[in-house]
Write a protein that holds these residues in place. Structure first.
Motif, short mmCIF file in Angstrom:
data_model
loop_
_atom_site.label_atom_id
_atom_site.label_comp_id
_atom_site.label_asym_id
_atom_site.label_seq_id
_atom_site.Cartn_x
_atom_site.Cartn_y
_atom_site.Cartn_z
N LEU A 1 0.83 -1.20 0.00
CA LEU A 1 0.00 0.00 0.00
C LEU A 1 0.87 1.26 0.00
O LEU A 1 1.98 1.27 0.52
N GLY A 2 0.33 2.32 -0.58
CA GLY A 2 1.07 3.58 -0.61
C GLY A 2 1.12 4.25 0.75
O GLY A 2 0.38 3.90 1.67
N LYS A 3 2.01 5.23 0.86
CA LYS A 3 2.17 5.98 2.11
C LYS A 3 1.81 7.45 1.87
O LYS A 3 1.97 7.97 0.76
N ILE A 4 1.37 8.10 2.92
CA ILE A 4 0.95 9.50 2.83
C ILE A 4 1.94 10.39 3.59
O ILE A 4 2.24 10.14 4.76
N THR A 5 2.46 11.40 2.89
CA THR A 5 3.31 12.41 3.53
C THR A 5 2.59 13.75 3.46
O THR A 5 2.22 14.20 2.38
N LYS A 6 2.38 14.38 4.59
CA LYS A 6 1.70 15.68 4.61
C LYS A 6 2.74 16.80 4.51
O LYS A 6 3.78 16.75 5.17
N ASN A 7 2.46 17.79 3.68
CA ASN A 7 3.38 18.92 3.50
C ASN A 7 2.54 20.16 3.22
O ASN A 7 2.01 20.34 2.13
N ASP A 8 2.43 21.02 4.25
CA ASP A 8 1.62 22.23 4.10
C ASP A 8 2.45 23.48 3.83
O ASP A 8 1.98 24.61 4.00
N SER A 9 3.69 23.28 3.37
CA SER A 9 4.61 24.42 3.19
C SER A 9 4.63 24.95 1.76
O SER A 9 5.32 25.94 1.47
#
Length: 462
Positions: A150-158
């Motif tokens: 399964l894929g992975k999620i990386t959060k980036n709000d920059s």
């Protein structure tokens, strides 16, 4: 309620029956089709997709559905959350991602949402690629990943900050030049992500900002299409605040309109004209806009010694012709600025910075700047489609009727008269026929549009 499937993505209204609206099932099916196509297109095992959304009310729901579907296909996600269309376009190559999806219905009202699809360059897919995805969605032949894959999620709000830094580093943008003027600007962010991005950019450029509807709640305070009839509040506030001008963007921040210092519309067609005027004054080259855009861009381009070309409507068509013609700036007459020095996508942040540079160097007021450009007036009307209306036959009939004029059929039918023009085309995103006209007075433009509408109705028998 409506679901529109086109080569540029899928767009529809929230709620209702599947296949007729943008329901959760439709969102999952189309995301799976995009992910399946991307796996074949990229030709490698592990893929990454950048996802961002505007602030509309259904955005979080649609984002969760799309992200989970791609993760289920084994695709990694860079989640920008609240973002802008041009910000996602910039993020895709910076992340070395294989594609991107922007969850936004652009200028459409709150009940709409959509999936806009990008390639590895952060540019919209072409017609052939879009057609393959539509076919995959129809077949529903998807192969999802095993649990360990399964894929992975990386959060980036920059990335809005990264986007702004990219603009500040452009050779034709000098924040000290802008800062010295001390501009005061009113911003209408229609309670979406433009209310985050545009004020941030302006403050970095030393501009005093008066915020109007800049809270990204998704509750649009007016029709989100940046047209004069929707913008009474900002027009009044610009004069009340004695601001230098006003800025209006649509919910995903790829359309840009200005309000002059006198509270009048600068004209969304003239957003591109003004930005091109500045760029062409610094960089010799050519321009491109679509067939429905003002002749004023052609006039300004020729004034600077460049060549103007018209493309079929649609950002991907404009970008393709810009690359072929080595255009230094281009876009669409709805306030969409494409500046290749930054990236090949409509970008209100880039347009804002270029416009501020033009004003800083020229001096004077925005209303004076507008008066200095060739004066054209446009009428933009539409006819709602009905199931029994054969639009293609209607366009053929209109072409035949005006066969002795200069006619282009690369996108609908455009008829160029000596002093004005009319462009008839089916919308790719709404069930309507658009009728655009341009003339040297508003009265003539409106009269031409009404005449053409009458002729269409006569031919169609409606």
């Amino acid at each position: 309620m409506t679901l529109i499937k086109s080569i540029s993505g899928i767009r529809g209204t929230i709620g209702g029956a599947t296949n007729d609206n943008l329901t959760p099932i439709d969102a999952v099916k189309f995301a799976a089709a995009y992910g399946t196509w991307l796996k074949g297109y990229a030709g490698k095992e592990k893929l990454t997709v950048v996802i961002g959304r505007d602030a509309r009310l259904s955005g979080e729901m649609i984002q969760n559905l799309v992200v989970s579907t791609l993760v289920g296909l084994g695709i990694d996600i860079v989640d920008l959350d609240l973002s802008t269309t041009p910000t996602v376009e910039i993020a895709v190559p910076l992340e070395k991602a294989d594609g991107g999806i922007i969850l936004t219905a652009s200028h459409n009202p709150k009940q709409w949402n959509a999936l806009k699809l990008l390639n590895e360059k952060g540019e919209f897919l072409d017609a052939k690629q879009g057609a393959i995805i539509l076919e995959l969605a129809e077949k529903e032949d998807f192969n999802f990943a095993e649990v360990d894959d399964l894929g992975k999620i990386t959060k980036n709000d920059s990335y809005i900050d990264v986007h702004i830094d990219e603009i500040l580093n452009l050779p034709l943008v000098d924040k000290d030049t802008i800062r010295k003027v001390g501009f005061k600007v009113v911003v209408d962010g229609v309670n979406s992500t433009g209310g985050i991005a545009i004020p941030k950019l302006l403050k970095e450029l030393g501009v005093e900002v008066v915020e109007l509807y800049c809270d990204p709640t998704g509750h649009f305070p007016h029709n989100p299409e940046p047209l004069k009839e929707h913008l009474k509040d900002i027009c009044e506030l610009v004069t009340k605040e004695k601001a230098d001008f006003g800025i209006v963007v649509d919910p995903d921040v790829d359309r840009l309109a200005f309000i002059s210092n006198d509270g009048e519309m600068f004209g969304e067609e003239y957003t591109l004209v003004a930005c091109a005027d500045y760029v062409l004054g610094k960089t010799k080259g050519n321009t491109v806009s679509n067939l429905s855009s003002s002749r004023a861009l052609r006039d300004i381009t020729q004034k600077h010694g460049g060549t103007y070309e018209a493309a079929a409507v649609g950002e991907v068509n404009v970008v393709t012709k810009m690359k072929a013609n080595n255009a230094v700036i281009g876009g669409e007459g709805n306030g969409g600025i494409i500046y290749p020095e930054s990236h090949y996508g409509r970008d209100s942040l880039v347009g804002t910075a270029l416009f501020l540079m033009l004003m800083a160097e020229k001096g004077g007021t925005v209303s004076e700047l507008r008066a200095s450009y060739p004066s054209y007036f446009m009428s933009k009307k539409k006819i709602q489609l009905t199931p029994d209306l054969d639009v293609d036959a209607l366009l053929v009939a209109m072409h035949h009727k005006y066969k002795n004029e200069e006619v282009s059929t690369i996108d609908g039918v455009k008829i160029d008269f000596a002093e004005n023009w009319v462009h008839l085309r089916k919308s790719n995103t709404e069930p309507i026929i658009r009728i655009y006209t341009e003339a040297k007075s508003q009265t003539v433009a409106d009269a031409l549009a009404d005449r053409i509408i009458g002729e269409i109705k006569d031919i169609a028998g409606i």
